[in-house]
Design an enzyme around this catalytic site. Structure first.
Site, PDB file in Angstrom:
ATOM      1  N   HIS A   1       3.247  -0.781   2.358  1.00  0.00           N
ATOM      2  CA  HIS A   1       1.779  -0.724   2.418  1.00  0.00           C
ATOM      3  C   HIS A   1       1.160  -1.961   1.774  1.00  0.00           C
ATOM      4  CE1 HIS A   1       1.681   0.289  -1.854  1.00  0.00           C
ATOM      5  NE2 HIS A   1       2.521   1.309  -1.640  1.00  0.00           N
TER       6      HIS A   1
ATOM      7  N   CYS B   1       7.547   1.714  -3.985  1.00  0.00           N
ATOM      8  CA  CYS B   1       7.139   1.299  -2.641  1.00  0.00           C
ATOM      9  C   CYS B   1       7.242  -0.217  -2.463  1.00  0.00           C
ATOM     10  CB  CYS B   1       5.701   1.747  -2.366  1.00  0.00           C
ATOM     11  SG  CYS B   1       5.556   3.511  -2.001  1.00  0.00           S
TER      12      CYS B   1
END
Length: 469
Positions: A395, A411
């Protein structure tokens, strides 16, 4: 190292290596040619001529002249002709008067024959009358001559030489032309570009063999027009190869998700959660239709193996550089995320990770969302792609300074322009590998405009609060 070697830029070690190489590869004519050029620069002409003779057609192609042994034979023949001419000169002078006398005699006899044969029947050849049914002209179809593009790695002179030698031996269509183009490489990877640089232009003749080789990168090459045309051909070929790879990758990704690929690309560009692709690149439509037809041709299997079979039909080669569907590789050791097909790296972005909190393993992009949690400037940026229905994702971020750092909870963080480009490039179902020590440090991103597609509306998910790590 002696003075001549220094002037030639060719070390004794290099010379020894080249000698050893041609000894172990006596059939490599390119190696003989290169060794001969070095001897020529060093002034050792006898050795150079020997190497050039061993190089054969390679020498002729690069130098555009006969082999030294052929030139020597031609020179000997000319010397012999001069000697014979001198010997015959006196004999010819003696024959002049006899020739004149003979010509006069023939002239007189010809006049007599013409007068006596005036009423004689014609002795011209009899013309055969063809059957009218055999006089129908059959128009031969015009078969387009196909240009061939061969991709090589920049700086790999040996590989390029082997490819060139192979092409010189092949029989091809008359008047066909080919290009050898090159791309950069980093470690074991090749760095894909839509603008590969042409290095050799090859032209055939009606003899169906390569008859002319032009080195397009030589500074003194008077081939500006051919160089410009070659660049256009190379770019067109590269764009065509990339789009076909993208189309096959989309179809393979749908099969990875266990779904049936539609015949219409537009059906994959729906709103969330059916946004397999971010939008429709109109240029991809005919390529996707071709990929779909290929898949249908071998039985249209509705499993992941169906995608694998599609790629087995098109193995990677110097003319078809992509050997598999798009996949993502994340390297924890140097904070890189690469978009890869086979051994070609299309992109190599810098990313932010979470150190040991970022898991290693195999994943699949199971969800794609625009503006996660309703904002392009939030913690997850303007795009997010969930990995195998977990709390891990690729992301964006509102902390661009974290690139190259281990500051996330696991992440993969990306800069906005990078994550938005990746979002548009990869379909849902793309495989993701997180590992260490496999990618080059060199970043590989376009210098100009990034790849973008017209974004399909309603790809956000306002009904969910994302809590990616």
């Amino acid at each position: 190292m002696n003075k001549r070697q220094e002037d030639a830029g060719f070390s004794a070690k290099d010379q020894a290596y080249m000698k050893k190489y041609v000894e172990s590869h006596p059939d490599s004519r390119m190696a003989w040619y290169l060794l001969g050029k070095e001897y020529e620069r060093m002034g050792e002409l006898n050795k150079a001529r020997y190497c050039f003779n061993e190089a054969g057609d390679i020498y002729k192609a690069f130098e555009n002249e006969p082999l030294p042994v052929e030139m020597e034979a031609e020179a000997r023949e000319k010397r012999q002709q001069i000697v014979l001419w001198k010997q015959d000169k006196k004999r010819r002078q003696k024959l002049i008067m006899r020739t004149i006398a003979t010509a006069l005699f023939l002239l007189i006899m010809g006049t007599i024959l013409i007068t006596s044969d005036a009423d004689a029947p014609s002795m011209s050849p009899v013309k055969q009358v063809a059957d009218p049914n055999d006089m129908v002209e059959v128009e031969k179809p015009n078969v387009a001559v196909q240009d061939h593009i061969y991709l090589s790695v920049k700086g790999a002179a040996g590989k390029q030489g082997e490819l060139l030698a192979k092409l010189l031996q092949e029989r091809i269509s008359a008047d066909a032309s080919s290009l050898i183009v090159e791309q950069d490489a980093a470690e074991r990877w090749k760095l894909w570009t839509q603008q590969p640089q042409p290095v050799y232009a090859l032209q055939a003749t009606d003899k169906k063999r390569i008859s002319q080789v032009t080195q397009l990168q030589l500074a003194d090459c008077e081939c500006e027009e051919e160089r410009a045309k070659s660049k256009i051909k190379a770019q067109s070929w590269a764009e065509d190869q990339e789009r076909m790879m993208q189309a096959r990758s989309i179809l393979s990704a749908v099969l990875t998700l266990g779904k049936k690929p539609p015949s219409d690309l537009h059906q994959l560009a729906a709103g969330y959660p059916n946004n397999t692709i971010a939008g429709v690149d109109k240029l991809l439509i005919p390529y996707y239709e071709k990929a779909y037809a290929e898949w249908k041709a071998f039985g249209a299997p509705l499993t992941e193996k169906g995608g694998e079979e599609l790629w087995k039909e098109h193995p990677a080669s110097s003319t078809h550089p992509f050997g598999g569907p798009l996949r993502i590789v994340v390297d924890k050791a140097n904070h890189r995320l690469a978009l890869i097909s086979g051994d070609q790296i299309l992109r190599n972005y810098e990313v932010g990770l979470g150190g040991k909190r970022t898991p290693e393993g195999e994943f699949v992009i199971s969800e794609k969302v625009v503006n996660p949690n309703g904002s392009a400037t939030g913690a997850f940026g303007s795009r997010g792609m969930t990995l195998s229905d977990t709390l891990y994702a690729i992301h964006g971020t509102d902390e661009p300074e974290s690139m190259g750092q281990d500051q996330s909870l696991g992440c993969v963080r990306m800069l906005r322009e990078d994550v938005e480009e990746l979002f548009d490039l990869v379909p849902m179902g793309t495989k993701v590998t997180i590992t260490s020590g496999v990618l080059p440090d060199e970043k590989h991103v376009p210098e100009g405009d990034r790849y973008r597609v017209p974004l399909t509306p309603k790809q956000d998910n306002p009904h969910k609060i994302y809590k990616w790590l």
